[in-house]
Design a protein around this motif. Structure first.
Motif, PDB file in Angstrom:
ATOM      1  N   ASP A 258      36.921 -95.680  80.316  1.00  0.00           N
ATOM      2  CA  ASP A 258      37.251 -97.102  80.430  1.00  0.00           C
ATOM      3  C   ASP A 258      36.112 -98.003  79.967  1.00  0.00           C
ATOM      4  N   CYS A 259      34.957 -97.447  79.753  1.00  0.00           N
ATOM      5  CA  CYS A 259      33.825 -98.285  79.366  1.00  0.00           C
ATOM      6  C   CYS A 259      33.988 -98.752  77.916  1.00  0.00           C
ATOM      7  N   GLU A 260      33.254 -99.796  77.555  1.00  0.00           N
ATOM      8  CA  GLU A 260      33.377-100.367  76.218  1.00  0.00           C
ATOM      9  C   GLU A 260      32.817 -99.436  75.147  1.00  0.00           C
ATOM     10  N   LEU A 261      31.745 -98.720  75.461  1.00  0.00           N
ATOM     11  CA  LEU A 261      31.134 -97.812  74.506  1.00  0.00           C
ATOM     12  C   LEU A 261      31.681 -96.418  74.744  1.00  0.00           C
ATOM     13  N   ALA A 262      32.516 -95.942  73.855  1.00  0.00           N
ATOM     14  CA  ALA A 262      33.119 -94.617  73.964  1.00  0.00           C
ATOM     15  C   ALA A 262      32.706 -93.787  72.755  1.00  0.00           C
ATOM     16  N   VAL A 263      32.471 -92.511  72.994  1.00  0.00           N
ATOM     17  CA  VAL A 263      32.079 -91.594  71.934  1.00  0.00           C
ATOM     18  C   VAL A 263      33.338 -91.100  71.236  1.00  0.00           C
ATOM     19  N   THR A 264      33.469 -91.404  69.957  1.00  0.00           N
ATOM     20  CA  THR A 264      34.626 -90.978  69.181  1.00  0.00           C
ATOM     21  C   THR A 264      34.311 -89.817  68.251  1.00  0.00           C
ATOM     22  N   GLU A 265      33.039 -89.545  67.998  1.00  0.00           N
ATOM     23  CA  GLU A 265      32.652 -88.458  67.116  1.00  0.00           C
ATOM     24  C   GLU A 265      31.325 -87.881  67.601  1.00  0.00           C
ATOM     25  N   LEU A 266      31.237 -86.588  67.642  1.00  0.00           N
ATOM     26  CA  LEU A 266      30.041 -85.888  68.107  1.00  0.00           C
ATOM     27  C   LEU A 266      29.649 -84.859  67.062  1.00  0.00           C
ATOM     28  N   VAL A 267      28.471 -85.036  66.482  1.00  0.00           N
ATOM     29  CA  VAL A 267      27.996 -84.189  65.388  1.00  0.00           C
ATOM     30  C   VAL A 267      26.647 -83.621  65.781  1.00  0.00           C
ATOM     31  N   ALA A 268      26.381 -82.391  65.401  1.00  0.00           N
ATOM     32  CA  ALA A 268      25.105 -81.717  65.645  1.00  0.00           C
ATOM     33  C   ALA A 268      24.663 -81.006  64.379  1.00  0.00           C
ATOM     34  N   SER A 269      23.374 -80.786  64.277  1.00  0.00           N
ATOM     35  CA  SER A 269      22.785 -80.119  63.121  1.00  0.00           C
ATOM     36  C   SER A 269      22.324 -78.727  63.502  1.00  0.00           C
ATOM     37  N   LEU A 270      22.411 -77.820  62.547  1.00  0.00           N
ATOM     38  CA  LEU A 270      21.928 -76.460  62.754  1.00  0.00           C
ATOM     39  C   LEU A 270      20.489 -76.286  62.297  1.00  0.00           C
ATOM     40  N   LYS A 271      19.830 -77.351  61.879  1.00  0.00           N
ATOM     41  CA  LYS A 271      18.433 -77.309  61.476  1.00  0.00           C
ATOM     42  C   LYS A 271      17.575 -77.885  62.588  1.00  0.00           C
ATOM     43  N   CYS A 272      16.425 -77.269  62.803  1.00  0.00           N
ATOM     44  CA  CYS A 272      15.494 -77.747  63.823  1.00  0.00           C
ATOM     45  C   CYS A 272      14.722 -78.937  63.259  1.00  0.00           C
ATOM     46  N   PRO A 273      14.551 -79.997  64.009  1.00  0.00           N
ATOM     47  CA  PRO A 273      13.800 -81.147  63.488  1.00  0.00           C
ATOM     48  C   PRO A 273      12.302 -80.881  63.370  1.00  0.00           C
ATOM     49  N   LEU A 274      11.811 -79.844  64.007  1.00  0.00           N
ATOM     50  CA  LEU A 274      10.378 -79.547  63.953  1.00  0.00           C
ATOM     51  C   LEU A 274      10.021 -78.754  62.702  1.00  0.00           C
ATOM     52  N   GLY A 275      10.713 -77.664  62.471  1.00  0.00           N
ATOM     53  CA  GLY A 275      10.424 -76.827  61.312  1.00  0.00           C
ATOM     54  C   GLY A 275      11.279 -77.088  60.106  1.00  0.00           C
ATOM     55  N   LYS A 276      12.313 -77.964  60.242  1.00  0.00           N
ATOM     56  CA  LYS A 276      13.229 -78.286  59.144  1.00  0.00           C
ATOM     57  C   LYS A 276      13.887 -77.027  58.575  1.00  0.00           C
ATOM     58  N   MET A 277      14.073 -76.030  59.406  1.00  0.00           N
ATOM     59  CA  MET A 277      14.711 -74.783  59.011  1.00  0.00           C
ATOM     60  C   MET A 277      15.878 -74.499  59.951  1.00  0.00           C
ATOM     61  N   ARG A 278      16.718 -73.571  59.544  1.00  0.00           N
ATOM     62  CA  ARG A 278      17.866 -73.189  60.359  1.00  0.00           C
ATOM     63  C   ARG A 278      17.377 -72.532  61.651  1.00  0.00           C
ATOM     64  N   MET A 279      17.961 -72.911  62.750  1.00  0.00           N
ATOM     65  CA  MET A 279      17.538 -72.389  64.053  1.00  0.00           C
ATOM     66  C   MET A 279      17.860 -70.908  64.161  1.00  0.00           C
ATOM     67  N   SER A 280      16.951 -70.183  64.782  1.00  0.00           N
ATOM     68  CA  SER A 280      17.184 -68.774  65.073  1.00  0.00           C
ATOM     69  C   SER A 280      17.454 -68.541  66.553  1.00  0.00           C
ATOM     70  N   THR A 281      16.754 -69.269  67.416  1.00  0.00           N
ATOM     71  CA  THR A 281      16.974 -69.191  68.868  1.00  0.00           C
ATOM     72  C   THR A 281      17.169 -70.606  69.379  1.00  0.00           C
ATOM     73  N   PRO A 282      18.417 -71.069  69.566  1.00  0.00           N
ATOM     74  CA  PRO A 282      18.640 -72.452  70.015  1.00  0.00           C
ATOM     75  C   PRO A 282      18.215 -72.622  71.459  1.00  0.00           C
ATOM     76  N   MET A 283      17.498 -73.705  71.715  1.00  0.00           N
ATOM     77  CA  MET A 283      16.936 -73.945  73.043  1.00  0.00           C
ATOM     78  C   MET A 283      17.096 -75.419  73.393  1.00  0.00           C
ATOM     79  N   ARG A 284      17.193 -75.665  74.689  1.00  0.00           N
ATOM     80  CA  ARG A 284      17.308 -77.024  75.206  1.00  0.00           C
ATOM     81  C   ARG A 284      16.661 -77.057  76.585  1.00  0.00           C
ATOM     82  N   SER A 285      16.317 -78.248  77.039  1.00  0.00           N
ATOM     83  CA  SER A 285      15.700 -78.415  78.349  1.00  0.00           C
ATOM     84  C   SER A 285      16.732 -78.878  79.366  1.00  0.00           C
ATOM     85  N   GLU A 286      16.465 -78.597  80.614  1.00  0.00           N
ATOM     86  CA  GLU A 286      17.367 -79.032  81.669  1.00  0.00           C
ATOM     87  C   GLU A 286      17.372 -80.545  81.831  1.00  0.00           C
TER      88      GLU A 286
END
Length: 476
Positions: A258-286
């Protein structure tokens, strides 16, 4: 004897056993008066402004405060496993009260077992041709405060081991006025400078500046260095986050709200922003609320050189203890259909598909639809059409410039108009070009006309020339 009238025969002899001493008195020596020794500062003539002697210098004996250094359990320094403590935390004392620069010497020994651990694990690196020590003699400088402490150096710090200088981290530049240069805190490897013998002492010389706001201490430990691959294995042993967790996150982000800002498209990249290479072990923080992951090896290798521990996407603190491997992105990376993909687009049901490039998906206008299709299929045709369009625009611009008439305001009205009231063009090269481009000559093939010469700068004595649009001339 008889003359003296004294007879000794009547004197009875005293028995020998009648002489007994009961409770003999104890003899106490007389104590000499105690003379108080003046302080060492007063003996040397060092007095304060009030005439009072300075307090005596502290003892040279080392003081070991109960300071706890952070390690892998504190999630702040996970790249080392502490094996043994060679020298406990020893405070850096103020040894000279008359100057700010201080210096302290510490002596430490290595046991036979510690020497064997260091020497049995060292090897020669083929790429650098240097000796590497996985088991190291490590120096840490800490603040004397309760709780786990991270590495921090006092100002003006210098270090020597066995009279050889130790390489410290470079000074952090600062633009603040009256700010002293500071070195980033991190553990220091002393192994190449140590005497690897259980019978030979090692001398540590620490130089530092006196700081009235903080107290510091140094600690020497035997540690085992860990690589990013070792840390990834430990994170994998802790458990991999299930793929359903990421699917639920995608559904929540793409669900209508119901909020005014709604997500209509969600895109992700398979390249790591640090090494600019394709990820081998995807990781995220809690602490991260986004779906995008980063490569585990690149993130840990970056923090091994410069500890930052922040997410490269949301800049949230992401220490080692909060990192986890995402099973959803692992399935995407291992899928054969994503081997040549760089970007993903997530669907409301939690699945994914190849992201559509917006530039290629845009459609041209209806009047140039056929041309757009041909140029999209043939890049050479697109370039040729662009060149032709540029040429036609250039010719039109030249023709428009040729139809411009020039009038002299100093002439009379009779000279400017003919009998029918039509404007008379000036006898200039532009008039000839205008006649060639007139509608009456449109059926004849047009010859390429040379560009008109650049007009010379008007002199102050010449009349001012005003250019009018050709449409205004036709209306006259």
């Amino acid at each position: 004897m008889a003359a003296s009238g004294v007879s000794f025969s009547n004197i009875a002899p005293r028995p020998t056993n009648s002489l007994r001493l009961v409770n003999p008195p104890t003899i106490q020596p007389i104590a000499a008066p105690v003379q108080q020794r003046p302080p060492a500062a007063a003996m040397l003539g060092q007095l304060t402004a009030n005439g009072l002697p300075l307090p005596p210098a502290p003892s040279n004996l080392p003081h070991h405060p109960p300071v706890q250094a952070d390690n892998a359990d504190a999630n702040l320094m996970p790249f080392y496993d502490v094996l043994e403590t060679i020298m406990p935390p020893t405070s850096l004392q103020i040894t000279n009260l008359t100057q700010r620069a201080q210096e302290q010497h510490c002596v430490f020994y290595l046991t036979l077992q510690q020497v064997n651990q260091v020497t049995m694990n060292r090897y020669i690196n083929d790429s650098t041709n240097r000796i590497e020590y996985p088991v190291q003699v490590q120096l840490r400088c800490l603040k004397i405060q309760p709780g786990p402490q991270s590495d921090v150096f006092p100002t003006g710090v210098s270090c020597r081991v066995n009279k050889q200088p130790v390489t410290l981290p470079a000074v952090i530049p600062t633009n603040k006025p009256n700010a002293e240069p500071q070195r980033p805190g991190r553990p220091i490897n002393l192994t190449p400078l140590c005497r690897l013998s259980p019978k030979t002492p090692n001398l540590l010389q620490m130089g530092y500046n006196y700081d009235s706001t903080a107290s510091y201490c140094v600690q020497i430990c035997l540690v085992r260095a860990l690589t990013p691959v070792d840390l990834i294995d430990r994170i994998r042993d802790r458990g991999i986050r299930a793929a359903d967790f990421t699917r639920t996150m995608i559904r929540e982000k793409l669900s209508p709200s119901d909020c005014e800002l709604a997500v209509t498209e969600l895109v992700a990249s398979l390249k790591c922003p640090l090494g600019k290479m394709r990820m081998s072990t995807p990781m995220r923080s809690e602490a991260c609320s986004h779906v995008q992951c980063f490569d585990a090896y690149s993130y840990l290798a970056m923090n091994a050189k410069k500890p930052v521990w922040k997410c490269p996407f949301c800049d949230q603190p992401s220490p080692y203890g909060q990192l986890y491997i995402d099973a959803y992105f692992q399935e995407v990376l291992s899928s054969p259909t994503s081997s040549e993909l760089e970007r993903l687009q997530f669907l409301p049901d939690g699945s994914w598909s190849a992201a559509v490039d917006r530039d290629s998906a845009d459609h041209p206008a209806a009047d140039s639809g056929a041309a757009a299709k041909s140029t999209a299929s043939d890049p050479s045709a697109a370039s040729a059409s662009a060149t032709a369009a540029a040429g036609s625009e250039t010719q039109n611009g030249r023709a428009a410039a040729a139809t411009v008439n020039h009038f002299d305001l100093t002439e009379s009205d009779d000279e400017l108009t003919d009998g029918d009231g039509a404007a008379v063009a000036a006898a200039t090269p532009a008039a000839a070009a205008n006649a060639a481009a007139s509608p009456s000559n449109a059926q004849q093939p047009q010859q390429p006309q040379p560009p008109p010469p650049a007009p010379a700068a008007p002199r102050p004595s010449e009349p001012i020339v005003i250019s009018l649009d050709s449409s205004d001339d036709d209306n006259n």
